[in-house]
Design an enzyme around this catalytic site. Structure first.
Site, PDB file in Angstrom:
ATOM      1  N   GLU A 304       0.827  -1.210   0.000  1.00 18.74           N
ATOM      2  CA  GLU A 304       0.000   0.000   0.000  1.00 18.74           C
ATOM      3  C   GLU A 304       0.863   1.262   0.000  1.00 18.74           C
ATOM      4  OE1 GLU A 304      -3.753   0.271   0.249  1.00 18.74           O
ATOM      5  OE2 GLU A 304      -2.868   2.047  -0.660  1.00 18.74           O
ATOM      6  N   ASP A 308       1.162   4.078  -3.041  1.00 21.22           N
ATOM      7  CA  ASP A 308       0.699   5.451  -2.837  1.00 21.22           C
ATOM      8  C   ASP A 308       1.823   6.450  -3.091  1.00 21.22           C
ATOM      9  OD1 ASP A 308      -1.588   4.152  -2.013  1.00 21.22           O
ATOM     10  OD2 ASP A 308      -1.335   4.581   0.116  1.00 21.22           O
ATOM     11  N   SER A 558      -7.242   1.929  -4.044  1.00 17.68           N
ATOM     12  CA  SER A 558      -6.000   2.462  -3.482  1.00 17.68           C
ATOM     13  C   SER A 558      -5.134   3.104  -4.553  1.00 17.68           C
ATOM     14  CB  SER A 558      -5.173   1.347  -2.835  1.00 17.68           C
ATOM     15  OG  SER A 558      -5.606   1.076  -1.544  1.00 17.68           O
TER      16      SER A 558
END
Ligand SMILES: *[C@@H]1O[C@H](CO)[C@@H](O)[C@H](O)[C@H]1NC(C)=O
Ligand SMILES: *[C@@H]1O[C@H](CO)[C@@H](O)[C@H](O)[C@H]1NC(C)=O
Length: 643
Positions: A304, A308, A558
């Site tokens: 994650e 990002d 995401s």
């Protein structure tokens, strides 16, 4: 028992004053009908455990929040962009003296000496340390310790009551019925963490373990249907902007420990896609002892954060990105810990505990962050993107409304709050849906399971699209139907905000969904989400060690949220460069008719779940892809015209 030891304080309380009889009737204030998945009642909480009780007072003027937010965010408002300062916000929403005194008087009459009752800095909470026995008597509640099947404990009651005349003064009392457990992913099997809790707030990212076509060619647009790269996104969204006002601008990305980026992963990605960033890291803001740990390394721990930051940093370079890393390695953190760090008035007095298990600091456990809670430690960035979420049935309405209002206040400050909308279509995390009989999330549930905080009308919820197989960046995208399905639907808690009314009503009129009131809130009065969408399929991410120096493909909303955050950061840059304010809360603008030309309407695909095909992307707004995907050049032109 760590939680309990963290909150047991050795205080000896004086004898209670004789309590005048409470003549008023007590009524149930909040109630939970079932235990959240994985939790079961272990034992009665001992009478002498001391609980840090917090009485959340009703804020003044929250019923005006939407109107006030529209006043500074609607493109047709004469006050567009006139954002508030934190003091104005604190003054507007602080609970009334009447509420403070009414609740204080109740506590006092119930035997709590005045010196035990503390008012928080922001005047939002009354805090009292009280034993289980005292609290049970006060609230007509029974406290138990709950155990999670994967380890970890939690204290809660099933319901609690307050005198009926106080209901209008009290929002919420903590700790009581909520299970807003902290964000802690499953630890790797060979590591023992003392906090092994189920993450009830989840990352919105999925990998199939597939590798990208390797090495992906940075500027090639030939394979964007199979490998998304920054150049694919630039082409899709007409985003070729070089920031010029980087000193004035800011872009924040939120991660929850032990989620962490690995510099080697970033550098592998930057080396291929943005060489000027090799060796560069985000500006690190540690919240409640947040650390970018490197001890546990796997997709679950790094995927994650790597995603990002690799995309966020690349798409806004040379703008420096701020990383809000929340929670220590033991306790972890939740959304409220971040909000505390951004807004001191959201914290409890004395940097104290938030017994709603948002992460209680100081954390005195071995290895814990043994310092006061991070409270108002950082000015919020102009755009804040979060790729984590939870589900509506997991927390009470009161809890969600309170947090949602806080997002609204950040909007008044001029902050854009983006959340990914979830990866399971109309279902919740792990495909769970709601059992209509109990309201509980179950594997065979038939009612759609709304996402939180995407359900909050004061955040911008970002859904996912895909380049359809065999198509190019020049073809229309569809709703994401590879590996994940764009989270979308209608809230059972939040009412429809005015800014989306026309769009949502025309969705129901022109494309009535073939589902019953038992399946979703079809009242046409509920908040619909997401608000907009961006690509969420086949992202190439750098994973230095785990994938042998190669690139892995990931999927999820995401992916979508940090991309939208990057575009808005570009727009803020251009506005700041000519002396204008950042755009702040964007929903009233993006739903306005004038902005429609700045979105690519998505009209194919759906968001299946709960044994149904889900909603379908149609012309106009839909609960799969919102108003569509952004066209940066057009958005920029429109936003530069606004004051
Ligand atoms: C789901 O399964 C459980 C156990 O088999 C059953 O008791 C329940 O009625 C089912 N619920 C629905 C909504 O089908
Ligand atoms: C649907 O939404 C409306 C508006 O928020 C709300 O009043 C109603 O209770 C909701 N219905 C259900 C079944 O949750």
């Amino acid at each position: 028992m760590r939680f309990i030891s963290a909150v047991v304080v050795a205080l000896s309380f004086g004898l209670s004053l004789a309590s005048p009889s409470l003549e008023t009737r007590r009524v149930v204030h909040e109630k939970r009908n079932f235990d959240p998945p994985g939790w079961s009642r272990a034992r009665k909480l001992a009478d002498d455990v001391v609980l840090p009780m917090r009485f959340g007072l009703k804020q003044s003027n929250v019923d005006r929040l939407e109107e006030l937010l529209m006043d500074v965010s609607h493109p047709e408002s004469p006050n567009y962009g006139n954002h508030w300062d934190p003091n104005q916000i604190a003054d507007m929403f602080a609970p009334s003296q009447e509420s403070i005194e009414a609740v204080r008087a109740w506590l006092h009459s119930a035997g709590f000496a005045p010196e035990r009752i503390k008012l928080s800095n922001g005047r939002g909470w009354l805090d009292v340390k009280a034993t289980t026995a005292e609290v049970e008597k006060l609230l007509d509640a029974e406290y138990h310790v709950y155990a999670h099947k994967d380890g970890g404990e939690h204290i809660a009651c099933n319901s609690y009551s307050v005198p009926s005349h106080l209901r209008e003064h009290i929002d919420i009392i903590l700790p009581t019925v909520n299970f807003d457990t902290r964000i802690t992913p499953r630890p790797s099997s060979n590591k023992k963490r003392s906090t092994e809790r189920k993450a009830s707030i989840n990352k919105h990212i999925v990998t199939t373990g597939q590798k990208a076509k390797s090495p992906p060619v940075p500027s090639s647009l030939a394979n964007c249907d199979e490998n998304i790269t920054p150049d694919c996104l630039r082409a899709l969204y007409n985003f070729n902007y070089k920031p010029i006002a980087t000193k004035k601008n800011s872009y924040g990305i939120v991660e929850y420990t032990p989620q962490a980026f690995l510099q080697g992963d970033l550098d592998l990605f930057f080396g291929n896609f943005s060489p000027s960033l090799v060796g560069k890291s985000p500006t690190f803001i540690s919240i409640d002892g947040g650390v970018a740990q490197t001890e546990d390394q796997s997709f679950d721990f790094n995927g994650e954060s790597d995603l990002d930051l690799e995309y966020g940093m690349t798409l806004v370079a040379p703008q420096q990105v701020t990383l809000y890393q929340a929670g220590d390695l033991v306790m972890g953190a939740s959304f409220n810990n971040l909000l505390d760090a951004l807004d001191a008035s959201y914290c409890t007095f004395e940097g104290g505990d938030d017994p709603n298990f948002d992460g209680i600091y100081p954390d005195n456990q071995p290895g814990g962050f043994n310092q006061p809670e991070s409270c108002g430690i950082v000015k919020p960035a102009n755009v804040i993107s979060t790729s984590y979420g939870s589900q509506e049935p997991e927390m009470t309405a009161a809890y969600q409304i309170r947090q949602c209002n806080e997002y609204g206040k950040l909007g008044l400050l001029g902050v854009t709050i983006l959340f990914s909308s979830g990866d399971n279509g109309v279902a919740g995390f792990n495909g769970l849906c709601i059992d209509p009989a109990t309201g509980q999330e179950v594997a065979n549930g038939t009612r759609f399971n709304p996402d939180f905080p995407g359900n909050c009308p004061f955040v911008t919820a970002v859904g996912a699209t895909q380049i359809n197989p065999g198509s190019t960046v020049n073809d229309p995208e569809g709703a994401c139907e590879q590996v994940i399905f764009s989270g979308g639907g209608f809230s059972d808690i939040f009412a429809m905000p005015s800014y989306q009314k026309d769009d949502v009503l025309s969705f129901f009129k022109n494309h009535p969904p073939p589902f019953s009131a038992a399946q979703f809130n079809n009242s046409q009065k509920a908040r619909g989400y997401p608000d907009l969408a961006a690509n969420g399929a086949n992202y190439v991410i750098g994973r230095e060690k785990q994938i042998d120096g190669e690139f892995e493909l990931v999927f999820g909303t995401s992916c979508s949220s940090p991309v939208v955050g990057s575009l808005i950061t570009g727009i803020n840059d251009a506005r700041l460069a000519i002396g204008k304010k950042p755009v702040g809360f964007i929903n009233p603008a993006i739903y306005s008719p004038a902005f429609r030309i700045a979105f690519n309407d998505i009209t194919t695909g759906g968001n299946q779940g709960c044994g149904t095909p889900g909603f379908t992307a149609v012309s106009g707004w839909d609960p799969v892809t919102g108003v569509g995907t952004p066209n940066f050049e057009r958005l920029l032109a429109l936003w530069l015209l606004l004051p």
